[in-house]
Design a protein around this motif. Sequence first.
Motif, short mmCIF file in Angstrom:
data_model
loop_
_atom_site.label_atom_id
_atom_site.label_comp_id
_atom_site.label_asym_id
_atom_site.label_seq_id
_atom_site.Cartn_x
_atom_site.Cartn_y
_atom_site.Cartn_z
N ALA A 1 0.93 -1.08 0.10
CA ALA A 1 -0.20 -0.16 0.09
C ALA A 1 0.82 1.26 0.08
CB ALA A 1 -1.06 -0.04 1.14
N GLU A 2 2.04 1.30 0.97
CA GLU A 2 2.68 2.54 0.88
C GLU A 2 3.67 2.66 -0.37
OE1 GLU A 2 4.84 1.88 4.66
OE2 GLU A 2 3.13 2.67 5.80
N ALA A 3 4.04 1.51 -1.08
CA ALA A 3 4.73 1.67 -2.10
C ALA A 3 3.71 2.14 -3.40
CB ALA A 3 5.30 0.28 -2.52
N ILE A 4 2.56 1.76 -3.42
CA ILE A 4 1.49 2.33 -4.29
C ILE A 4 1.37 3.92 -4.01
CG2 ILE A 4 -0.60 2.07 -5.40
CD1 ILE A 4 0.90 -0.25 -6.13
N ALA A 5 1.20 4.11 -2.98
CA ALA A 5 0.95 5.46 -2.55
C ALA A 5 2.08 6.52 -2.88
CB ALA A 5 0.53 5.73 -1.13
N GLU A 6 3.48 5.97 -2.69
CA GLU A 6 4.53 6.85 -2.98
C GLU A 6 4.71 7.02 -4.36
OE1 GLU A 6 9.38 5.81 -2.86
OE2 GLU A 6 8.17 5.13 -1.08
N VAL A 7 4.46 6.05 -5.10
CA VAL A 7 4.87 5.96 -6.78
C VAL A 7 3.57 6.72 -7.36
CG1 VAL A 7 4.79 4.60 -8.95
CG2 VAL A 7 6.04 3.84 -6.88
N THR A 8 2.39 6.74 -6.84
CA THR A 8 1.37 7.23 -7.81
C THR A 8 0.73 8.42 -7.40
OG1 THR A 8 -0.44 6.12 -6.47
CG2 THR A 8 0.60 5.04 -8.48
N HIS A 9 0.98 8.73 -5.84
CA HIS A 9 0.64 10.00 -5.21
C HIS A 9 -0.80 10.15 -5.35
CE1 HIS A 9 4.74 11.62 -4.83
NE2 HIS A 9 5.02 11.23 -6.09
N ALA A 10 -1.54 8.89 -4.99
CA ALA A 10 -2.96 8.59 -5.23
C ALA A 10 -3.64 9.23 -4.21
CB ALA A 10 -3.17 7.11 -5.29
N ALA A 11 -4.97 9.77 -4.51
CA ALA A 11 -5.68 10.17 -3.43
C ALA A 11 -6.07 9.10 -2.33
CB ALA A 11 -7.17 10.78 -4.05
N GLY A 12 -6.00 7.90 -2.70
CA GLY A 12 -6.23 6.69 -1.87
C GLY A 12 -5.48 5.49 -2.26
N VAL A 13 -5.34 4.56 -1.50
CA VAL A 13 -4.70 3.12 -1.82
C VAL A 13 -5.57 2.13 -0.96
CG1 VAL A 13 -2.62 1.80 -2.04
CG2 VAL A 13 -2.54 4.10 -2.74
N ALA A 14 -5.91 1.08 -1.54
CA ALA A 14 -6.37 -0.02 -0.47
C ALA A 14 -5.78 -1.21 -1.06
CB ALA A 14 -7.74 -0.15 -0.71
N VAL A 15 -5.20 -2.34 -0.06
CA VAL A 15 -4.67 -3.42 -0.18
C VAL A 15 -5.43 -4.56 0.56
CG1 VAL A 15 -2.53 -4.77 -0.36
CG2 VAL A 15 -2.53 -2.47 -1.16
N VAL A 16 -5.78 -5.68 0.07
CA VAL A 16 -6.25 -6.71 0.87
C VAL A 16 -5.69 -7.98 0.30
CG1 VAL A 16 -8.33 -8.14 0.95
CG2 VAL A 16 -8.78 -5.80 0.98
N ILE A 17 -5.20 -8.72 1.10
CA ILE A 17 -4.20 -9.90 1.07
C ILE A 17 -5.13 -10.93 1.53
CG2 ILE A 17 -2.18 -11.05 1.18
CD1 ILE A 17 -0.59 -8.87 0.82
N GLU A 18 -5.29 -12.28 0.87
CA GLU A 18 -5.81 -13.16 1.36
C GLU A 18 -4.83 -14.41 1.26
OE1 GLU A 18 -10.40 -13.69 0.16
OE2 GLU A 18 -9.40 -12.12 -1.49
N ALA A 19 -4.54 -15.27 2.29
CA ALA A 19 -3.37 -16.25 2.12
C ALA A 19 -3.61 -17.27 2.92
CB ALA A 19 -2.09 -15.47 2.24
N LYS A 20 -3.01 -18.28 2.48
CA LYS A 20 -2.97 -19.58 3.62
C LYS A 20 -1.37 -19.76 3.67
CE LYS A 20 -6.82 -22.08 1.62
NZ LYS A 20 -7.41 -22.90 2.61
N HIS A 21 -1.29 -20.18 5.00
CA HIS A 21 -0.02 -20.15 5.69
C HIS A 21 0.61 -21.54 6.01
CE1 HIS A 21 0.76 -15.76 6.35
NE2 HIS A 21 -0.59 -15.86 6.06
N MET A 22 1.51 -21.96 5.19
CA MET A 22 2.07 -23.35 5.36
C MET A 22 2.48 -23.63 7.08
SD MET A 22 1.38 -25.01 2.84
CE MET A 22 0.18 -23.79 2.19
N CYS A 23 3.09 -22.67 7.50
CA CYS A 23 3.14 -22.79 9.15
C CYS A 23 2.30 -23.10 9.79
CB CYS A 23 4.04 -21.60 9.51
SG CYS A 23 3.05 -19.77 9.28
N MET A 24 1.00 -22.85 9.52
CA MET A 24 -0.29 -23.02 10.17
C MET A 24 -1.04 -24.29 9.78
SD MET A 24 -3.13 -20.57 11.34
CE MET A 24 -4.83 -20.91 12.12
#
Length: 185
Positions: free
Chosen positions: A124-147
């Motif tokens: 999210a912070e990288a997209i904001a830094e690069v684009t100077h966007a009015a807003g950025v949203a990031v959602v990640i869904e993941a399965k963790h092998m450690c669990m």
Amino acid sequence: MNDELEPHYHAILKGVGENPQREGLLDTPKRAAKAMQFLCHGYQQTLDEIVNGALFESDNDEMVIVRDIELYSLCEHHLLPFIGKAHVAYMPTGKVLGLSKVARIVDMYARRLQIQENLTRQIAEAIAEVTHAAGVAVVIEAKHMCMMMRGVQKQNSQMCTSVMLGAFRDSQNTRQEFLQLIRGH
């Protein structure tokens, strides 16, 4: 760097009770070192190299979403994979980012030792830094092998993290539109 890692994989094989001289394991330290370098190649990349000037003038100020970006990372606690997808949105303010660059930014941060919470924020912070966007949203869904493979061994568990910046944090309507659009597929 491969030469630095190989002896450690040799020691790991011995440490788990294997014979590193066994035919099937003779080249394993070299292959494992090469694989680890690939899985962590995000450390050798920078945001400037990834973006490479791919920002384009645009009058669009409406939400841009790239969803279902597959990602593969390694848990920094156990060095086991977590696998999932990222949904990234931003609201341009005069420039749009080349489409493939969004996925490349996800990959750059995913190919480092991570926890999902930090990965979500870094993207999210990288997209904001690069684009100077009015807003950025990031959602990640993941399965963790450690669990899944060790510890609690919950096969159907999935972790979901989100980071909302700017307009996505400030406006419930904007946030809701984003969440509906990523769920509506």
